[in-house]
Design an enzyme around this catalytic site. Structure first.
Site, PDB file in Angstrom:
ATOM      1  N   GLU A   1      11.076 -15.993 -29.858  1.00 20.03           N
ATOM      2  CA  GLU A   1      11.286 -14.550 -30.348  1.00 20.03           C
ATOM      3  C   GLU A   1      10.636 -13.534 -30.146  1.00 20.03           C
ATOM      4  OE1 GLU A   1      14.477 -14.370 -32.066  1.00 20.03           O
ATOM      5  OE2 GLU A   1      14.540 -16.479 -31.705  1.00 20.03           O
TER       6      GLU A   1
ATOM      7  N   GLU B   1      10.509 -10.128 -38.218  1.00 23.74           N
ATOM      8  CA  GLU B   1      12.043 -10.175 -38.791  1.00 23.74           C
ATOM      9  C   GLU B   1      12.883 -11.140 -38.326  1.00 23.74           C
ATOM     10  OE1 GLU B   1      15.717  -8.608 -37.545  1.00 23.74           O
ATOM     11  OE2 GLU B   1      14.333  -6.764 -37.572  1.00 23.74           O
TER      12      GLU B   1
END
Length: 969
Positions: free
Chosen positions: A138, A65
């Protein structure tokens, strides 16, 4: 009406409850499903959702995401998401990972901006770049800055989830959920367990996207006043590039237990000397999927009846038991295929967990035997019906609520339209309620349901250090297996990743991201209608706005009549007005009366510096909403709570104080940046100092003493509460704020005036609070694996006179330098700066930050970013982004309240227009002025850190005397 040839129309219905024409489509080529709501809502919403049930706790869906928004085929830059944040008029822009789905919603009132957002998001989810560097940044990676240094883990999601797992409440929710679903996807951590995240590989990450982010696994949604055919054309442009590929992403049903289960665990927390109440307990049930809309409403109403307000019988039984400090869980959740229900307590002695469990079960048994009183049922039904009809979602776009309601069944191949309607279901439920329905449901869902777990948590003061040592041991083991070449390669990889993070995107590629122009922005500020007069001896602000038959009323009382030592009592004093009862009704009856006759009555406090002086706008508000036929009832209730609340109700007040303390302690870690911001500014201005007394660390310290004072000197506490009431509730220093259309107001104005005139009219002079404005640098110790780092100062005091254009410079700073330095390179979940033009207060803040001194160094280097040449595109995007914040969407009640607050703070429409023109006219010179101010903060600002003891101690060792240390938890 024609529809795009690529789609087949499956359903076409008007849903009166949401005032929408609902059309359900299926993409012929791929099977993607689209729900399109056409209505008159100018706040347009789009969302695209994928089924993403994880098979493990590596956080794969969560990391993905984050990563798909880091560059795509059409927009190959490092952070198109941030460019949108910088330069869009969006009213919502984010992405969310759930236990079984990942959703990407956007919203905007501007049509061009809306379509820009939709296009960037569609390209991001279907054609992301997904480089290995993005995964490392991330997700997680080994970081080695020197071959002689120890290895460390870095990664945005890794540190975000370390922050999540530092919260005892989050640990409880995680263990409770896993305990109920041990055999299916809901038994995994969709966000990612920090212990498991390093098990995820880049290959797994890529494969998950390829499998799940496909139109055949898509639920797309639109709502608003844009063209329905254009929506389909936009979607087909992307969907048609794929072939049908059915995805196996169904959530299986959890097999049921034959008997309840017990789980005992710990969380990383400190133990206070002489305090045994460091535990939490939660009793949890797995619930069958609701069969229809009526059962969904039944679940929500039953949860409200049992625990949805302080007078609800289960919540009341728990809080009055003396077994703990506050309730946890709130009943039956939604969003998962098989919902879960939870009720429990925090602040218990772990040895009493069995007593709490027994109390919950015996209370449920008693209610199942006798049912709910007619007054309880009427109050719950009216509360639910008013909320459904008002459909006031606050700052959250209505369309997003529709989307997530629909997804509850749509995601699992159910009817997406059924959750949007409620008339028939509510009518049927109200009829059943009178015939013992909810008593039967308690027995079916809870008492006869053996799929139950009881989770008991207690604080372990060694757990945090132990887990840190285990992580260090794992990293040391990995390092020990690296030879010299491997160590050099890891260091080189660390340097390469940092170099890539510091690279500047190609301006030509940045220019491809669609944006508005300054010509697209309205030049004039929005004006809210306001009539200023008097009513019953008080100031009146009236706003003629369409409110769908509802009258919104705010009664404001000036806090300046109170002594400084009274201010910390106000949060609990406000609760006491509505939660202690009156001389005529206990608080249960009062709560039911509010529920039966109004749309709700609430209290809050508002604080701000005033324009043009060093003073403070400080007000207490009692607010209510009702239909005109019920205004008289609402005013009678307001009169009772203002003048006749049972401020002598010692036991109830003690329960509230314990709940307030437990709630604040639970917020310390999830809301650490807000705690730091409040503390940081407390020494700068009077308004900020007052905010700290009523909602900061000082307030927590007050609460801890107050709990003891209630036991030792209740007479003194009661006298203080009565004195506050006697001074505060006087119409001489009162404002009345009314929002309703003219016809409604004409019907009720006389009654409101009579009510106001009946209030006392004592003469109390304003008090000089003599705020203690002494900024100091502090390290506030909590049991957390991450830090919240703040640094700030008052720019007015430092001699700077800034303008509305300063916010444009800060928008740029937040979305470039701070995003890169604090989040991308530093691995924190967030980093930002805040500036209040009225007070002059400025703060840097980080959120769930693995660093401390590095973050402070980044703050101190921020001025250089604003001194660098600013490109025309960056300047324009930043201006647009600031205007988007200024013009945020508001419902009529919020417009009326905002207009009133501007009056109370001296923010005239002329000043608003001046600020707007300063924003629209921002230039590079304004960036230079902001840089000079920030450079002064580097030299003169003070620091507040909320974080772990090891990090704060290490910072003081490296920079002696940096922080005065206080242990707050």
């Amino acid at each position: 009406m024609s529809y795009h040839d690529a789609f087949e129309l499956i359903r076409d219905e008007h849903i009166a409850e949401v005032n929408s024409q609902a059309q359900l489509f299926r993409h012929k080529k791929t099977g993607a499903e689209v729900l399109s709501l056409v209505n008159d809502d100018e706040n347009k919403v789009f969302g695209i959702t994928f089924k993403t049930p994880p098979e493990d706790s590596t956080g794969i869906a969560h990391i993905l995401e984050h990563s798909v928004l880091c560059g795509s085929r059409k927009y190959p830059v490092k952070k198109p998401f941030v460019e949108l944040v910088k330069g869009s008029l969006n009213t919502f822009l984010n992405a969310m990972t759930f236990p079984d789905k990942t959703a990407y919603p956007v919203a905007s009132q501007n049509l061009k901006d809306f379509y820009n957002l939709v296009d960037v998001y569609l390209d991001a989810v279907f054609f992301p770049l997904l480089t290995e560097e993005t995964f490392l940044q991330e997700g997680w990676h080994y970081e080695l800055e020197d071959v002689k240094a120890p290895l460390v883990y870095k990664g945005v999601v890794f540190n975000e989830m370390k922050g999540v797992y530092s919260s005892p409440d989050a640990v409880m929710r995680d263990i409770a959920q896993r305990s109920l679903y041990p055999d299916i996807t809901y038994g995994k951590s969709s966000g990612g367990d920090p212990k498991a995240i390093p098990d995820l590989t880049f290959a797994q990450f890529k494969a998950f996207h390829q499998t799940h982010y496909h139109p055949s696994n898509t639920r797309a949604f639109f709502s608003g006043d844009d063209d329905a055919n254009q929506r389909l054309a936009i979607l087909d442009e992307y969907f048609s590039q794929f072939e049908r590929a059915p995805v196996d992403a169904e959530v299986q049903l959890q097999p049921r237990f034959n008997a309840p289960r017990q789980i005992v665990a710990t969380y990383a927390g400190s133990k206070e000397e002489g305090k045994a109440r460091d535990g939490m307990v939660s009793v949890n049930w797995l619930i069958d999927p609701p069969a229809d809309r009526e059962e969904q409403l039944s679940h929500g109403m039953l949860s409200y009846l049992l625990a949805g307000n302080p007078a609800a019988p289960l919540r009341k039984a728990l809080t009055e038991s003396g077994l703990g400090e506050g309730m946890t869980g709130g009943g039956i959740g939604s969003g998962m295929r098989q919902p879960m229900a939870s009720f429990g307590m925090k602040g218990i002695d772990p040895a009493d967990a069995g007593k709490v469990e027994a109390l919950i079960l015996s209370t449920l048994e008693a209610i199942a035997e006798t049912g709910f009183a007619a007054e309880q049922l009427e109050a719950a039904a009216n509360t639910f019906e008013f909320s459904l009809r008002e459909n006031n979602t606050g700052s959250y776009p209505r369309g997003m609520v529709y989307m997530f309601n629909a997804l509850g069944s749509w995601l699992h191949d159910g009817d997406p339209l059924a959750p949007l309607a409620f008339e028939a279901a509510l009518s049927a439920l109200k009829a059943k309620a009178q015939d013992g329905h909810f008593a039967r449901e308690i027995r079916r869902l809870f008492l006869d349901n053996m799929h139950r777990t009881t989770v008991t948590l207690s604080a372990d003061p060694t757990q945090g250090a132990r887990e840190a040592a285990q992580e260090a041991e794992i990293l040391a083991s990995v390092r020990s297996k690296m030879d010299a070449d491997a160590l050099a390669a890891t260091q080189a990889e660390t340097e390469r990743l940092k170099a890539l993070q510091e690279e500047v995107d190609d301006p030509a590629q940045l220019a491809r991201i669609p944006t508005l122009t300054l010509a697209d922005l309205p030049r004039e500020s929005r004006i809210v209608p306001i009539e200023k007069s008097t009513l019953g001896g008080a100031k009146l602000f009236y706003h003629d706005l369409p409110t769908l038959g509802i009258v919104y009323l705010d009664l404001g009382f000036d806090l300046h009549v109170l002594d400084a030592e009274m201010l910390p009592y106000l949060p609990l004093f406000g609760r006491a007005l509505l939660q202690t009862g009156t001389s005529k009704q206990d608080f249960v009856a009062l709560t039911q009366r509010i529920g039966r006759t109004t749309g709700g009555i609430a209290q809050h406090r508002a604080l701000s510096a005033r324009q043009g002086d060093d003073g403070t706008a400080a007000w207490f508000f009692l607010s209510g909403k009702a239909v005109p036929d019920r205004i008289e009832d609402m005013l009678a209730i307001m009169g009772d709570v203002l003048l006749d609340a049972r401020l002598d109700n010692r036991e109830r007040f003690k329960q509230m104080a314990l709940e307030e303390k437990a709630g604040f302690e639970a917020r310390m870690i999830p809301s650490g940046n807000a705690i730091v911001d409040t503390r940081l500014k407390a020494g700068l201005t009077e308004a900020s100092w007052v905010s700290e007394q009523m909602g900061g660390v000082a307030y927590l310290m007050f609460l801890r003493k107050l709990v003891q004072q209630i036991e030792s000197d209740w007479a003194g506490v009661e006298t203080m509460l009565r004195t506050i009431r006697d001074r505060l509730f006087n119409r001489g220093r009162m404002v009345v704020n009314a929002t309703a259309d003219a016809a409604l107001w004409q019907r009720v104005e006389g009654g409101v005036g009579q009510f106001v005139a009946s209030l006392p009219n004592g003469a109390f002079a304003p008090v000089d609070w003599q705020a203690h404005l002494v900024p100091q640098s502090e390290g506030l110790i909590i049991p957390a694996q991450v830090n919240y780092v703040g640094k700030g100062a008052n720019l007015k005091a430092l001699g700077f006179a800034l303008t509305g254009a300063s916010s444009v410079a800060l928008k740029f700073l937040n979305t470039t330098y701070l995003w890169d330095k604090i989040r991308v390179q530093g691995g924190a979940y967030g980093g930002s700066s805040r500036f209040d033009l009225t007070s002059g207060n400025f703060s840097f803040l980080s959120y769930r930050d693995p660093n401390l001194l590095k973050t402070l160094d980044a703050y101190d280097g921020a001025a250089k970013a604003l001194n660098a040449p600013i490109g025309a595109n960056d300047l324009t995007r930043s201006i647009i982004g600031v205007i988007g914040g200024v013009d945020g969407y508001e419902f009529p009640d919020a417009k009326g309240y905002s207009s009133m607050w501007r009056e109370l703070t001296g923010t005239t429409d002329a000043l608003r227009q001046q600020r707007r023109e300063e924003i629209l006219g921002a230039t590079a010179a304004d960036f230079k002025a902001m840089a000079e101010a920030i450079d002064a903060i580097a030299r003169h600002g003070h620091v507040v850190v909320l974080g772990g003891e090891a990090a704060i101690t290490a910072a003081n060792v490296e920079r002696p005397g940096l922080l005065t240390v206080t242990k707050v938890m």
